[in-house]
Design an enzyme around this catalytic site. Structure first.
Site, mmCIF file in Angstrom:
data_model
loop_
_atom_site.group_PDB
_atom_site.id
_atom_site.type_symbol
_atom_site.label_atom_id
_atom_site.label_comp_id
_atom_site.label_asym_id
_atom_site.label_seq_id
_atom_site.Cartn_x
_atom_site.Cartn_y
_atom_site.Cartn_z
ATOM 1 N N ASN A 173 0.802 -1.237 0.000
ATOM 2 C CA ASN A 173 0.000 0.000 0.000
ATOM 3 C C ASN A 173 0.831 1.282 0.000
ATOM 4 O O ASN A 173 0.496 2.240 -0.696
ATOM 5 C CB ASN A 173 -1.005 -0.018 1.160
ATOM 6 N N GLU A 271 3.246 -5.678 12.262
ATOM 7 C CA GLU A 271 2.345 -4.524 12.076
ATOM 8 C C GLU A 271 1.249 -4.987 11.135
ATOM 9 O O GLU A 271 1.497 -5.202 9.947
ATOM 10 C CB GLU A 271 3.114 -3.344 11.466
ATOM 11 N N CYS A 305 -3.240 1.590 6.185
ATOM 12 C CA CYS A 305 -3.662 0.853 7.384
ATOM 13 C C CYS A 305 -4.254 1.796 8.424
ATOM 14 O O CYS A 305 -4.990 1.361 9.303
ATOM 15 C CB CYS A 305 -2.479 0.095 7.967
ATOM 16 N N GLU A 483 7.162 -0.140 16.354
ATOM 17 C CA GLU A 483 8.271 0.358 15.546
ATOM 18 C C GLU A 483 8.422 1.849 15.828
ATOM 19 O O GLU A 483 7.677 2.407 16.614
ATOM 20 C CB GLU A 483 7.985 0.085 14.067
HETATM 21 P P1 NDP Z 1 -0.092 -9.434 2.951
HETATM 22 O O1 NDP Z 1 -0.147 -9.936 4.327
HETATM 23 O O2 NDP Z 1 -0.802 -10.178 1.894
HETATM 24 O O3 NDP Z 1 1.397 -9.295 2.432
HETATM 25 C C1 NDP Z 1 2.376 -8.555 3.122
HETATM 26 C C2 NDP Z 1 3.743 -9.066 2.715
HETATM 27 O O4 NDP Z 1 3.886 -10.407 3.186
HETATM 28 C C3 NDP Z 1 3.949 -9.125 1.215
HETATM 29 O O5 NDP Z 1 5.290 -8.839 0.911
HETATM 30 C C4 NDP Z 1 3.602 -10.568 0.899
HETATM 31 O O6 NDP Z 1 4.165 -11.014 -0.292
HETATM 32 C C5 NDP Z 1 4.214 -11.266 2.095
HETATM 33 N N1 NDP Z 1 3.679 -12.590 2.369
HETATM 34 C C6 NDP Z 1 2.518 -13.149 1.946
HETATM 35 N N2 NDP Z 1 2.401 -14.411 2.415
HETATM 36 C C7 NDP Z 1 3.503 -14.664 3.153
HETATM 37 C C8 NDP Z 1 3.969 -15.778 3.907
HETATM 38 N N3 NDP Z 1 3.273 -16.906 3.993
HETATM 39 N N4 NDP Z 1 5.145 -15.681 4.557
HETATM 40 C C9 NDP Z 1 5.858 -14.548 4.504
HETATM 41 N N5 NDP Z 1 5.489 -13.457 3.792
HETATM 42 C C10 NDP Z 1 4.320 -13.494 3.144
HETATM 43 O O7 NDP Z 1 -0.582 -7.924 3.032
HETATM 44 P P2 NDP Z 1 -0.849 -6.941 1.834
HETATM 45 O O8 NDP Z 1 0.389 -6.805 1.010
HETATM 46 O O9 NDP Z 1 -2.120 -7.379 1.182
HETATM 47 O O10 NDP Z 1 -1.036 -5.561 2.594
HETATM 48 C C11 NDP Z 1 -2.233 -5.123 3.101
HETATM 49 C C12 NDP Z 1 -2.321 -5.412 4.583
HETATM 50 O O11 NDP Z 1 -1.248 -4.778 5.259
HETATM 51 C C13 NDP Z 1 -3.571 -4.833 5.200
HETATM 52 O O12 NDP Z 1 -4.121 -5.781 6.066
HETATM 53 C C14 NDP Z 1 -3.075 -3.636 5.964
HETATM 54 O O13 NDP Z 1 -3.881 -3.257 7.037
HETATM 55 C C15 NDP Z 1 -1.741 -4.100 6.402
HETATM 56 N N6 NDP Z 1 -0.887 -2.972 6.745
HETATM 57 C C16 NDP Z 1 -0.577 -2.746 8.062
HETATM 58 C C17 NDP Z 1 0.180 -1.651 8.423
HETATM 59 C C18 NDP Z 1 0.549 -1.393 9.848
HETATM 60 O O14 NDP Z 1 1.458 -0.602 10.082
HETATM 61 N N7 NDP Z 1 -0.081 -2.022 10.817
HETATM 62 C C19 NDP Z 1 0.665 -0.695 7.413
HETATM 63 C C20 NDP Z 1 0.288 -1.045 6.064
HETATM 64 C C21 NDP Z 1 -0.461 -2.150 5.757
HETATM 65 P P3 NDP Z 1 3.377 -10.907 -1.686
HETATM 66 O O15 NDP Z 1 2.655 -9.614 -1.726
HETATM 67 O O16 NDP Z 1 4.471 -10.951 -2.645
HETATM 68 O O17 NDP Z 1 2.470 -12.084 -1.715
#
Ligand code: NDP
Length: 502
Positions: A173, A271, A305, A483
């Protein structure tokens, strides 16, 4: 498919596709041991331009062997990086910040193209990515540890040593901003990093790797492996030599990561998702609350988020606020992310676009009344892109699925409330606890609400106002750990107590 490298990153993919000419497709490479290289498998994944819904570049479909290679490079680089004087670490990290600033235009255009967000918004995020490096560059110079005297008996001092090789995994995002938010403190604390950006938005991480080479970051200190989460991300989490994982992403992915990392006793910073309340009392500054709520709800297509997806308005001003909000939101232009007039860009991927639309359908089934939006859009010239009109829904119960599950798109619901007690109950009903905005001119109410609301971050009469020194993170299912500032430096170091008897 014929592929040529290193040019036409910014060529218009809509045009490329129409002409059936795909030779100008940028090929991203892994960054391992200071070198750019294809994955071991030499396989690639498509990378999409959300504004047009078309493929415009290719990214390595890496595997566990690529993670192993990155780990070995990081392990070899660690002894020298760990012992690099803080002022020399500062110089390199600060240089990276300067180079990010110098490349703001290119990085912002690339971020917009990869993610779908308006370019003017991406420019601010790139500034913040540079600030992350600058902030933690200075932290490397300022970081100190404690001592505890036992009068007449002994003195204890705490060594805070880098952990070794750490893993950083980031979402799609705010791609470069969140990637640097993890990498910068990890490097500043003296660790070497194996990092993975989201496969959906890899471009600016790749450009960062080129900046790191220019800035003189020694080979192996930062390694970036591109590819799928369940392959590359999981291989990082499972690697026994990678001692800490800093992850930002969805709650279900966080659970999967914790289930692997916890039995391995890795340090974990998670996070995760949010479903943040935006609480508006009748005694607020109406205009400020209204203006900010438009952003809180729809900035970055609601894909932040920290966005406030549940708007609670005190009943005495509910109708007035609702009508004014709907009027403002109807003015927001959705379309070409490169146009300065566009306030809302494209949804990041087809899968996410379908998910958001399915939640609008669910809201209707749950009795929701769509006040504006509620549909996909097909702006002229971008008909195949993934656009959704900013959507406001009312008449939903506070505890229905639409109001408790994370949608992460341009969809908010609005509800009236009658008292502090009632709004606290409604706001705290979800499993999430990331952030909250409260609008009131009463100081005592602000303090009461801040103390009772279940979230890691509380904004009073503002939103997204960030000081990088403050602890950042969520409670409940929004995360574990914090963080930011010294919290990040402490996460990326191992405290060791040394006790010396007098
Ligand atoms: P995901 O959980 O789908 O992915 C996050 C990262 O994890 C990506 O790089 C993804 O790779 C990777 N990933 C996916 N599956 C695995 C696994 N089994 N093991 C290790 N890594 C994995 O989240 P999104 O990318 O869809 O992001 C949106 C989410 O992030 C929302 O829920 C949002 O709220 C949250 N978010 C939270 C924030 C916070 O500070 N609390 C800030 C910003 C977002 P790939 O994409 O290549 O599959």
């Amino acid at each position: 498919m014929e592929i040529e490298r290193n040019f036409a990153i910014f060529a218009d993919p809509c045009v490329i596709r129409v002409n059936h000419t795909i030779n100008y497709m940028q090929k991203i490479q892994n960054y391992i041991n200071g070198q750019h290289q294809d994955s071991v498998s030499a396989a690639f994944l498509d990378n999409f331009h959300p504004a047009c819904g078309q493929v415009y570049s290719l990214i390595p479909d890496s595997e566990s062997q690529d993670v192993e290679d990155a780990y070995q490079a990081a392990k070899s680089a660690f002894p020298a990086w760990k012992n690099t004087l803080p002022e020399n670490r500062f110089k390199i990290l600060n240089k990276i910040a300067e180079l990010i600033d110098e490349s703001n235009d290119e990085l912002a255009k690339a971020e917009s193209k990869d993610q779908g967000k308006p370019v003017h918004l991406a420019k601010n995020e790139i500034i913040r990515a540079a600030q992350n490096f600058r902030f933690f560059a200075t932290a490397s110079m300022q970081f100190a540890s404690e001592s505890h005297d036992m009068p007449g008996t002994a003195i204890n001092y705490t060594l805070r040593q880098p952990i070794g090789v750490v893993g950083c995994i980031s979402p799609w995002n705010l791609p470069l901003y969140l990637f640097t938010w993890k990498i910068a403190p990890a490097l500043a604390a003296g660790n070497c990093v194996v990092a993975k950006p989201s496969e959906i938005t890899p471009m600016t991480a790749y450009m960062l790797s080129e900046i790191c080479v220019k800035a003189g970051l020694p080979p192996g200190v930062l390694n970036i492996v591109f590819g799928l989460g369940p392959k590359v991300g999981q291989a990082i989490v499972e690697h026994s030599g990678i001692k800490a994982i800093s992850f930002t992403g969805g709650t279900s992915t966080g659970k999967a990561i914790a289930s692997i990392a916890a039995p391995m006793f890795k340090k974990l910073s998670l996070e995760l998702g949010g479903k943040n309340p935006n609480i508006i009392f009748a005694d607020c500054d109406f205009e400020k609350a209204l203006k900010t709520t438009v952003n809180t709800s729809f900035m970055n297509q609601g894909e932040i988020c920290l966005c406030g997806s549940r708007i609670f308005v005190e009943r005495s001003i509910y109708e007035k606020f609702k009508n004014a909000l709907v009027e403002e939101v109807k003015k927001l232009k959705t379309g070409n992310p490169e146009s300065p007039d566009s306030k809302i860009g494209a949804i990041v991927s087809e899968m996410h676009y379908k998910k958001v639309l399915s939640y609008i359908q669910l809201a209707k089934e749950e009795g929701g009344n769509i006040l504006c939006g509620g549909e996909a859009l097909h702006p002229e010239g971008f008909e195949s892109g993934w656009y959704i009109a900013p959507t406001i829904i009312e008449n939903l119960s506070y505890d229905c699925r639409t109001n408790t599950e994370e949608i992460f798109g341009p969809v908010v619901s609005i509800m009236p409330f009658d008292s502090e007690e009632e709004v606290l109950k409604m706001a705290n009903v979800t499993e999430y606890g990331l952030a909250c905005s409260i609008w009131t001119s009463k100081l005592d109410r602000a303090h009461r609400m801040a103390a009772e609301i279940e979230s890691g971050i509380v904004w009073i009469n503002c939103w997204l106002l960030r000081d990088l020194r403050t602890p950042f993170g969520g409670m409940k299912q929004s995360g574990v750990g914090r963080e930011g500032g010294w919290e990040a430096m402490k996460f990326f170091t191992e405290p060791k107590n040394v006790c010396i008897r007098y």
